[in-house]
Design an enzyme around this catalytic site. Structure first.
Site, mmCIF file in Angstrom:
data_model
loop_
_atom_site.group_PDB
_atom_site.id
_atom_site.type_symbol
_atom_site.label_atom_id
_atom_site.label_comp_id
_atom_site.label_asym_id
_atom_site.label_seq_id
_atom_site.Cartn_x
_atom_site.Cartn_y
_atom_site.Cartn_z
ATOM 1 N N ASN A 83 -1.485 -2.208 -7.365
ATOM 2 C CA ASN A 83 -2.355 -2.728 -6.284
ATOM 3 C C ASN A 83 -2.348 -4.029 -6.980
ATOM 4 O OD1 ASN A 83 -5.579 -3.254 -5.089
ATOM 5 N ND2 ASN A 83 -4.821 -1.123 -4.110
ATOM 6 N N ARG A 84 -3.506 -4.748 -6.459
ATOM 7 C CA ARG A 84 -3.809 -6.083 -6.908
ATOM 8 C C ARG A 84 -4.336 -7.057 -8.486
ATOM 9 N NH1 ARG A 84 -4.393 -4.821 -1.708
ATOM 10 N NH2 ARG A 84 -2.990 -6.135 -0.235
ATOM 11 N N HIS A 95 2.510 6.167 -3.915
ATOM 12 C CA HIS A 95 2.607 5.537 -2.600
ATOM 13 C C HIS A 95 2.870 6.286 -1.202
ATOM 14 C CE1 HIS A 95 1.534 1.580 0.352
ATOM 15 N NE2 HIS A 95 0.806 1.286 -0.981
ATOM 16 N N ASP A 99 -8.551 -0.323 3.589
ATOM 17 C CA ASP A 99 -7.615 -0.206 2.894
ATOM 18 C C ASP A 99 -8.701 -0.791 1.243
ATOM 19 O OD1 ASP A 99 -5.603 -0.712 1.453
ATOM 20 O OD2 ASP A 99 -4.569 -2.646 2.141
ATOM 21 N N GLU A 117 -3.650 7.358 -2.484
ATOM 22 C CA GLU A 117 -3.322 7.321 -3.524
ATOM 23 C C GLU A 117 -4.197 7.399 -4.835
ATOM 24 O OE1 GLU A 117 -2.492 2.741 -3.671
ATOM 25 O OE2 GLU A 117 -2.430 2.793 -2.037
#
Ligand code: NAG
Ligand code: NAG
Ligand code: NAG
Ligand code: NAG
Ligand code: NAG
Length: 406
Positions: free
Chosen positions: A100-101, A205, A286, A367
């Protein structure tokens, strides 16, 4: 060092088979990849193939309610295409070393600020990007893992991620084991920080369509039914999907409520709140839902109920996801644009009805993972599950994907 780590990790994961007296030479029984470069494994009522690129699952075969074999994951027919594909959809692999971010591509450990390689939300002022997605431009799922063990029902991949790669501190050694049982796909992921303190967060993922991308009524996945029984809360994100630090309630009946009862993925698509729900201008999901179950006392993740469930009435295939992880990300393939091809195993016999490609909302990414970007939200108190150090506990993720057919 490597081999002792390997045996530690293998022990941890139970991948060392008891190896009872086998009369045949070891090499005789070792299965090989097929002509497409895929490593097949088999269980009861289930078969799957994997490729070293990203330690990705490429095929997952289950019979539907009519006895027709369905291949329910997105992928390519040939292993070589995974490296060649320019779109790089993080196709069913293991993003690492931090999934992820990462906000502003930076984080702090013990007062030291680290800058990692950016690759997401590119702007004229930040041509590389404003933040880091899935471990950076050469994250784990852009690399070939090594096949460390392979039997007819299980495969173990390993990767050594060097100190400083993509800007992350210290070396990380990781093992990913996938195995098939009686209508089950289990995975175990372990990672060890060998030289320095570093963040680690992994997941698989996987892109799913439980109709095997072969539904003759719709080529979208919006009629799949989804349930997140422990997820009354989610992580609040800004318009580029970076956590703000807030934790939001998923009010009963609201677009992000999948806890009060199972609901079709598309059921809230007419609710104005779905707009910008997955970032600025984005319609769909998302999102990172929290899995809140520890407050009920100790639990056994293998037995005490699934964290997520997805089913499709059309195929009758149901997937119940059991996991030790305390967050769950679900993505409705908002950025699929009809260019990703189906595999030979997918699609309708009569191709006239739908093109042999995957449209927007034609798939769902599921996920199991940790709270996203918690390395930049110390007030959440997740550091023992996100920061790892030499001699400390290893990073461990376990999940059991259990299938049934109605
Ligand atoms: C398929 O994959 C194998 C192994 O990765 C490779 O040798 C072969 O050339 C590929 N074939 C095609 C048609 O891409
Ligand atoms: C982003 O990171 C840089 C260091 O790379 C830092 O100078 C800057 O203040 C950070 N910006 C924000 C908004 O946190
Ligand atoms: C991964 O391995 C395949 C098959 O050997 C090779 O064609 C490809 O270039 C490799 N990809 C990377 C990113 O190393
Ligand atoms: C592997 O499993 C498949 C499916 O159950 C079976 O057909 C095959 O004989 C097995 N191969 C070996 C070497 O055990
Ligand atoms: C499929 O989803 C659409 C949109 O949410 C809904 O209108 C329709 O009734 C659903 N169809 C079935 C068979 O559930």
């Amino acid at each position: 060092m490597r081999s002792s780590l390997l045996s530690i990790a293998a022990l941890l994961l139970g991948v060392v088979s008891a190896a009872p007296a086998d009369p045949k030479p070891a090499t005789a029984a070792v299965p090989k990849p097929d002509a497409d470069g895929k490593y097949w494994i088999h269980g009861k009522g289930i078969s799957a193939a994997f490729v070293p690129y990203g330690a990705s699952i490429s095929d997952l075969l289950i019979k539907d309610k009519n006895g027709v074999v369905r291949d329910i994951v997105m992928g390519f027919d040939n292993a070589t295409h995974y490296t060649l594909d320019k779109a790089h959809a993080h196709l069913n692999g293991v993003p690492g070393r931090y999934a992820n971010r990462i906000k502003n591509s930076t984080f702090e450990i013990d007062g030291v600020r680290y800058k990692v390689a950016a690759n997401d939300n590119k702007t004229p002022e930040h041509p590389q990007g404003l933040n880091t997605l899935h471990g950076g431009p050469d994250g784990w799922d852009w690399r070939n893992f090594t096949v460390s063990a392979y039997t007819n029902s299980s495969i173990t991949f390993s990767i050594v991620d060097p100190d400083g790669k993509e800007g992350f501190p210290g070396e990380v050694v990781s093992f990913i084991t996938y195995s098939l049982g009686d209508m089950t796909w289990d995975f175990k992921m372990v990672a060890i920080a060998t030289t320095k303190k570093t963040p680690i967060m992994l997941t698989n993922h996987g892109y799913f369509n439980l109709d095997g991308f072969s539904n003759d009524q719709t080529n979208l996945a919006l009629n799949h039914t989804f349930h997140l029984p422990y997820s009354g809360q989610r992580v609040d994100v800004d318009d580029i999907l970076i956590p703000t630090g807030d934790i939001l309630a998923n009010k009963k009946g609201s677009v992000n409520d999948f806890w009060s009862k199972p609901k079709q993925i598309g059921a809230s698509f007419n609710d104005p709140e779905i707009i910008n729900n997955c970032g600025g201008g984005c319609v769909g999901y998302d999102n990172c839902w929290l899995v809140n179950r520890a407050q009920n006392g100790p639990y056994d993740w293998r037995k005490d109920g699934y964290v997520a469930s997805l089913s499709s009435a059309w195929s009758g295939i149901k997937l119940d996801i059991y996991s030790d992880q305390e967050a769950f990300q679900m993505y409705t393939c908002n950025f699929q644009d009809g260019t990703m091809p189906l595999k030979k195993s997918q699609g309708l016999k009569d191709n006239a009805k739908f093109p042999r490609t995957i449209p927007k909302y034609g798939c769902l990414v599921l996920e199991v993972q940790e709270w996203i970007d918690a390395i930049n939200q110390p007030q959440w108190g997740r550091s023992s599950k996100q920061i790892f150090e030499p001699g400390g506990d290893p990073y461990v993720l376990q999940a059991s994907y259990r299938f049934s057919v109605a």
